[in-house]
Design a protein around this motif. Structure first.
Motif, PDB file in Angstrom:
ATOM      1  N   ALA A 172      -8.030   1.442  -4.296  1.00  0.00           N
ATOM      2  CA  ALA A 172      -8.270   0.590  -5.465  1.00  0.00           C
ATOM      3  C   ALA A 172      -8.172  -0.879  -5.078  1.00  0.00           C
ATOM      4  O   ALA A 172      -8.992  -1.696  -5.520  1.00  0.00           O
ATOM      5  CB  ALA A 172      -7.276   0.924  -6.574  1.00  0.00           C
ATOM      6  N   ARG A 173      -7.202  -1.211  -4.273  1.00  0.00           N
ATOM      7  CA  ARG A 173      -7.051  -2.608  -3.849  1.00  0.00           C
ATOM      8  C   ARG A 173      -8.251  -3.060  -3.025  1.00  0.00           C
ATOM      9  O   ARG A 173      -8.769  -4.158  -3.205  1.00  0.00           O
ATOM     10  CB  ARG A 173      -5.775  -2.773  -3.049  1.00  0.00           C
ATOM     11  CG  ARG A 173      -5.611  -4.190  -2.569  1.00  0.00           C
ATOM     12  CD  ARG A 173      -4.238  -4.464  -2.141  1.00  0.00           C
ATOM     13  NE  ARG A 173      -4.179  -5.815  -1.597  1.00  0.00           N
ATOM     14  CZ  ARG A 173      -3.117  -6.322  -1.057  1.00  0.00           C
ATOM     15  NH1 ARG A 173      -2.021  -5.610  -1.010  1.00  0.00           N
ATOM     16  NH2 ARG A 173      -3.128  -7.524  -0.574  1.00  0.00           N
ATOM     17  N   ALA A 213       0.871  -1.181   0.000  1.00  0.00           N
ATOM     18  CA  ALA A 213       0.000   0.000   0.000  1.00  0.00           C
ATOM     19  C   ALA A 213       0.906   1.229   0.000  1.00  0.00           C
ATOM     20  O   ALA A 213       1.355   1.674   1.042  1.00  0.00           O
ATOM     21  CB  ALA A 213      -0.903  -0.019   1.227  1.00  0.00           C
ATOM     22  N   ARG A 214       1.213   1.738  -1.180  1.00  0.00           N
ATOM     23  CA  ARG A 214       2.188   2.831  -1.282  1.00  0.00           C
ATOM     24  C   ARG A 214       1.569   4.221  -1.258  1.00  0.00           C
ATOM     25  O   ARG A 214       2.239   5.193  -0.956  1.00  0.00           O
ATOM     26  CB  ARG A 214       3.014   2.659  -2.546  1.00  0.00           C
ATOM     27  CG  ARG A 214       3.828   1.395  -2.456  1.00  0.00           C
ATOM     28  CD  ARG A 214       4.783   1.261  -3.563  1.00  0.00           C
ATOM     29  NE  ARG A 214       5.595   0.071  -3.313  1.00  0.00           N
ATOM     30  CZ  ARG A 214       6.344  -0.490  -4.204  1.00  0.00           C
ATOM     31  NH1 ARG A 214       6.417   0.006  -5.407  1.00  0.00           N
ATOM     32  NH2 ARG A 214       7.033  -1.561  -3.907  1.00  0.00           N
ATOM     33  N   CYS A 215       0.278   4.304  -1.632  1.00  0.00           N
ATOM     34  CA  CYS A 215      -0.409   5.593  -1.587  1.00  0.00           C
ATOM     35  C   CYS A 215      -1.896   5.335  -1.343  1.00  0.00           C
ATOM     36  O   CYS A 215      -2.390   4.222  -1.526  1.00  0.00           O
ATOM     37  CB  CYS A 215      -0.180   6.399  -2.856  1.00  0.00           C
ATOM     38  SG  CYS A 215      -0.840   5.638  -4.344  1.00  0.00           S
ATOM     39  N   VAL A 216      -2.595   6.371  -0.952  1.00  0.00           N
ATOM     40  CA  VAL A 216      -4.004   6.240  -0.593  1.00  0.00           C
ATOM     41  C   VAL A 216      -4.827   5.744  -1.779  1.00  0.00           C
ATOM     42  O   VAL A 216      -5.662   4.851  -1.623  1.00  0.00           O
ATOM     43  CB  VAL A 216      -4.556   7.576  -0.049  1.00  0.00           C
ATOM     44  CG1 VAL A 216      -6.059   7.504   0.152  1.00  0.00           C
ATOM     45  CG2 VAL A 216      -3.856   7.946   1.259  1.00  0.00           C
ATOM     46  N   SER A 217      -4.590   6.272  -2.975  1.00  0.00           N
ATOM     47  CA  SER A 217      -5.400   5.847  -4.128  1.00  0.00           C
ATOM     48  C   SER A 217      -5.194   4.371  -4.456  1.00  0.00           C
ATOM     49  O   SER A 217      -6.140   3.656  -4.787  1.00  0.00           O
ATOM     50  CB  SER A 217      -5.114   6.709  -5.358  1.00  0.00           C
ATOM     51  OG  SER A 217      -3.776   6.542  -5.787  1.00  0.00           O
ATOM     52  N   ASN A 256      -4.874  14.849   3.043  1.00  0.00           N
ATOM     53  CA  ASN A 256      -5.731  15.197   1.912  1.00  0.00           C
ATOM     54  C   ASN A 256      -5.072  14.703   0.633  1.00  0.00           C
ATOM     55  O   ASN A 256      -3.854  14.695   0.521  1.00  0.00           O
ATOM     56  CB  ASN A 256      -5.938  16.714   1.829  1.00  0.00           C
ATOM     57  CG  ASN A 256      -6.717  17.236   3.006  1.00  0.00           C
ATOM     58  OD1 ASN A 256      -7.770  16.702   3.346  1.00  0.00           O
ATOM     59  ND2 ASN A 256      -6.208  18.273   3.643  1.00  0.00           N
ATOM     60  N   GLY A 257      -5.901  14.315  -0.313  1.00  0.00           N
ATOM     61  CA  GLY A 257      -5.378  13.897  -1.605  1.00  0.00           C
ATOM     62  C   GLY A 257      -4.736  12.525  -1.546  1.00  0.00           C
ATOM     63  O   GLY A 257      -4.991  11.720  -0.658  1.00  0.00           O
ATOM     64  N   ASP A 258      -3.878  12.283  -2.501  1.00  0.00           N
ATOM     65  CA  ASP A 258      -3.255  10.971  -2.660  1.00  0.00           C
ATOM     66  C   ASP A 258      -1.923  10.923  -1.923  1.00  0.00           C
ATOM     67  O   ASP A 258      -0.859  10.962  -2.528  1.00  0.00           O
ATOM     68  CB  ASP A 258      -3.081  10.662  -4.146  1.00  0.00           C
ATOM     69  CG  ASP A 258      -2.736   9.209  -4.376  1.00  0.00           C
ATOM     70  OD1 ASP A 258      -2.995   8.384  -3.480  1.00  0.00           O
ATOM     71  OD2 ASP A 258      -2.216   8.888  -5.451  1.00  0.00           O
ATOM     72  N   ALA A 259      -1.989  10.853  -0.618  1.00  0.00           N
ATOM     73  CA  ALA A 259      -0.786  10.871   0.207  1.00  0.00           C
ATOM     74  C   ALA A 259      -0.040   9.544   0.136  1.00  0.00           C
ATOM     75  O   ALA A 259      -0.640   8.488  -0.058  1.00  0.00           O
ATOM     76  CB  ALA A 259      -1.162  11.180   1.653  1.00  0.00           C
ATOM     77  N   ALA A 260       1.265   9.622   0.313  1.00  0.00           N
ATOM     78  CA  ALA A 260       2.107   8.427   0.350  1.00  0.00           C
ATOM     79  C   ALA A 260       1.896   7.683   1.667  1.00  0.00           C
ATOM     80  O   ALA A 260       1.629   8.298   2.705  1.00  0.00           O
ATOM     81  CB  ALA A 260       3.570   8.814   0.199  1.00  0.00           C
TER      82      ALA A 260
END
Length: 80
Positions: A32-33, A24-28, A60-64
């Motif tokens: 998705a997973r 799990a490298r980023c929130v998006s 917020n957003g697609d954080a690492a």
């Protein structure tokens, strides 16, 4: 490996509260997973008002997501 936590109705929908998830490298990518495994949960995680906290800090957003991070999905809050 990230520890993923779900709270409130998100937990009820998924049927679990806590899981360890690899890669799990980023929130998006994490969303998705989880959506691949459970479409309804994936839709709920992208719903309005759902917050994400990484290591107990709202992001917020697609954080690492770092290795061994704790990622919590928080449902919309209501109050009065």
């Amino acid at each position: 490996m990230a520890r993923v936590l779900l709270f409130g109705p998100l937990r009820d929908l998924a049927g679990w509260r806590e899981r360890d998830i690899d890669d799990a490298r980023c929130v998006s990518a994490l969303k998705a997973r989880l959506a691949e495994e459970d479409e309804r949960l994936g839709e709920a995680l992208c719903g309005p008002g759902v917050k994400v906290a990484i290591d107990q800090a709202i992001v917020n957003g697609d954080a690492a997501i770092g290795p061994r991070a704790e990622v919590a999905f928080l449902p919309p809050m209501s109050g009065g």
